[in-house]
Design an enzyme around this catalytic site. Structure first.
Site, PDB file in Angstrom:
ATOM      1  N   LYS A  52      18.710 -25.028 -11.197  1.00 33.15           N
ATOM      2  CA  LYS A  52      19.406 -25.503 -10.004  1.00 33.15           C
ATOM      3  C   LYS A  52      18.417 -25.738  -8.865  1.00 33.15           C
ATOM      4  O   LYS A  52      17.330 -25.142  -8.839  1.00 33.15           O
ATOM      5  CB  LYS A  52      20.419 -24.447  -9.536  1.00 33.15           C
ATOM      6  N   ARG A  58      31.129 -22.060 -19.624  1.00 29.11           N
ATOM      7  CA  ARG A  58      32.055 -22.436 -20.699  1.00 29.11           C
ATOM      8  C   ARG A  58      31.608 -21.871 -22.056  1.00 29.11           C
ATOM      9  O   ARG A  58      32.426 -21.653 -22.935  1.00 29.11           O
ATOM     10  CB  ARG A  58      32.207 -23.957 -20.741  1.00 29.11           C
TER      11      ARG A  58
END
Length: 500
Positions: free
Chosen positions: A276, A350
């Protein structure tokens, strides 16, 4: 945990006349020509010879939502100070529970350092006033060398005019327990990642389980490997602090429906090799908000003795880049056997959730509720205060409606069939992301749905924005972890207990 002592007193007239509190709190509504006193303020108004609204108007009070105005009582009331807090405009001639909750929170924040305050907002909605006061008084000061003003120490609520004393006590207990559970989640979210990592989260969960009579199980990295939890192991492989999978369960003697809770527990998310940007990465200490919420919710179910079997499945991992980290291009074999091609290591939530969902489904629950800080696309689509709710259509709409009623704000979103093809992989059963950025929140929900049995009623609540508040406090919402959606899960569990 910082929860003020909350108690019921007599009716408003007797309680105000006898109070030894520092402050008397009243609500005011925003009227067309100035502030209008809300129900519960009659006794205080009588002490000011019926001029209280005019006096408050002279001091600048309008009744605007969360506006706080303090007034010395000059001996007209036993308490030295009267605090008027704005409820905002009436909606269809009434004040909503959320207006009361936010006003009570604003009053509690304004009363930091006050030993005791007598609150009359309860005559409008006791449950909302208790929740708002307890949550508004919240302060996380664990890491400050100077603690500052202490939170509100105590609040007394006048018994509402309607209902019995027994009903009022039950309402007080339920609202206090729910607020305490929200604070459990907030404390976990606000704990920095050097102190909160998979193993230490598991230790805290074990203590909560033992204190509340819950079954507790933890799978460490060795067991996860032996049983084939490829998603959790893949995500957690880059950290020196290995992953965990928790199972925390409330099983009353006479349980009705069986509810599985699943919450994402990424104790810190750097994005992994798909790193990130550094700006805002510190917010990723909150990437375990879903895990905190479901742990707090199963504790709540035990405290309020819901006649349901409620089990929280909590995958915990730290997503960091290193020589042992999983890579874009890897193929992971998930728990249950499905394979996933990793195209982006920052779509890690996920992957751990898929493992936990499959494990939860093995126990044949009637409902599965999963919540996670899953996608930045949720914030783009719905902003910072509205969660995206996806899943089985009828249950999705039921949960979204309950979230709106609690004030936590959920919005039903679709899972369009045509987006599934965008998750096709050249190597595996599916990829963890698409090749484009369209419908990212929905695609993440579709990915999770691939691991839910067709006959299982389920819902996915994306709280990427609502779970963490970056700006100044408002209402009963503090800066930092919010505890969303604990109150909504509590309301959904209560609804299932009542209606099935």
């Amino acid at each position: 945990m910082t929860v003020p002592k909350l108690a019921l007193t007599e009716n408003t007239e007797a309680a105000v006349g006898k109070t030894r509190a520092d402050v008397v709190v009243i609500g005011i509504v925003q009227g067309a020509d100035g502030p209008v006193l809300a129900a519960g303020a009659e006794v205080a108004d009588a002490a000011f010879d019926g001029t209280l609204a005019d006096v408050l108007g002279t001091l600048g009070a309008t009744g605007k939502a969360e506006q706080v105005v303090k007034l010395p009582t000059l001996g007209k009331l036993p308490a030295g100070v009267l605090l008027a807090v704005g409820l905002g405009k009436q909606q269809d001639g009434t004040v909503t529970a959320e207006q009361v909750r936010r006003a009570a929170g604003a009053a509690a924040r304004a009363l930091a350092g006050t030993d005791r305050a007598f609150v009359t907002l309860s005559v409008l909605d006791l449950h909302a006033a208790v929740e708002g006061t307890a949550l508004g008084a919240y302060a996380f000061t664990e890491y400050r060398s100077e603690k500052g003003d202490s939170p509100l120490a105590r609040a007394d609520f006048a018994n509402p005019a309607e209902g019995t004393a027994r009903e009022h006590k039950a309402t007080l207990k339920a609202a206090t327990t729910i607020a305490e559970s929200v604070i459990i989640a907030r404390d976990l979210i606000n704990t920095p990642p050097n102190d909160l990592f998979p193993a230490s989260f598991a230790d805290r969960a074990k203590k909560l389980a033992e204190a509340n009579g819950l079954d507790f199980e933890v799978l460490d990295e060795k067991v996860l490997k032996r049983k084939g939890f490829g998603g959790i192991l893949g995500v957690g492989g880059g950290s020196t602090r290995p992953p965990r999978l928790l199972r925390v369960s409330w099983k009353p003697a006479k349980a009705g429906k069986k509810v599985a809770l699943v919450g994402k527990g990424i104790t810190f998310d750097s994005g992994g090799i798909s790193l990130k940007p550094s700006a805002g990465m510190d917010d990723m200490t909150s990437d375990m908000s879903g895990a905190a919420a479901v742990l707090a919710s199963v504790v709540l179910a035990a405290k309020l003795k819901y006649p349901l079997e409620v089990t929280a499945h909590i995958p915990l991992a730290e997503n960091l880049p290193s020589g042992s980290a999983y890579r874009p291009g890897d193929v992971l074999t998930m728990y249950g056997g499905k394979t996933v091609e990793v195209l982006n290591t920052d779509a890690e939530g996920r992957l751990v959730l898929a493992d936990a969902i499959v494990r939860a489904a093995e126990e044949d629950p009637d409902y599965l509720i999963e919540t996670s800080t899953l996608t930045g696309a949720q914030v783009v689509s719905l902003g910072n205060r509205t969660a995206g709710v996806m899943g089985t259509d009828e249950f999705r709409d039921r949960v979204a409606g309950i979230m709106q009623a609690t004030g936590e704000g959920g919005w039903a979103m679709p899972l369009p069939e045509e987006l599934r093809a965008d998750l096709d992989s050249r190597l595996a059963d599916l990829a963890n992301v698409t090749s484009h950025r369209w419908g990212g929140m929905l695609v993440a929900g579709i990915f999770l749905g691939e691991f839910v049995p067709e006959d299982l009623t389920w819902v996915h609540i994306d709280v990427a924005g609502p779970s963490y508040h970056k700006n100044a406090p408002y209402g009963y919402t503090a800066k930092g972890g919010t505890g969303v959606p604990v109150r909504s899960i509590a309301a959904v569990l209560a609804d299932i207990a009542t209606h099935g």
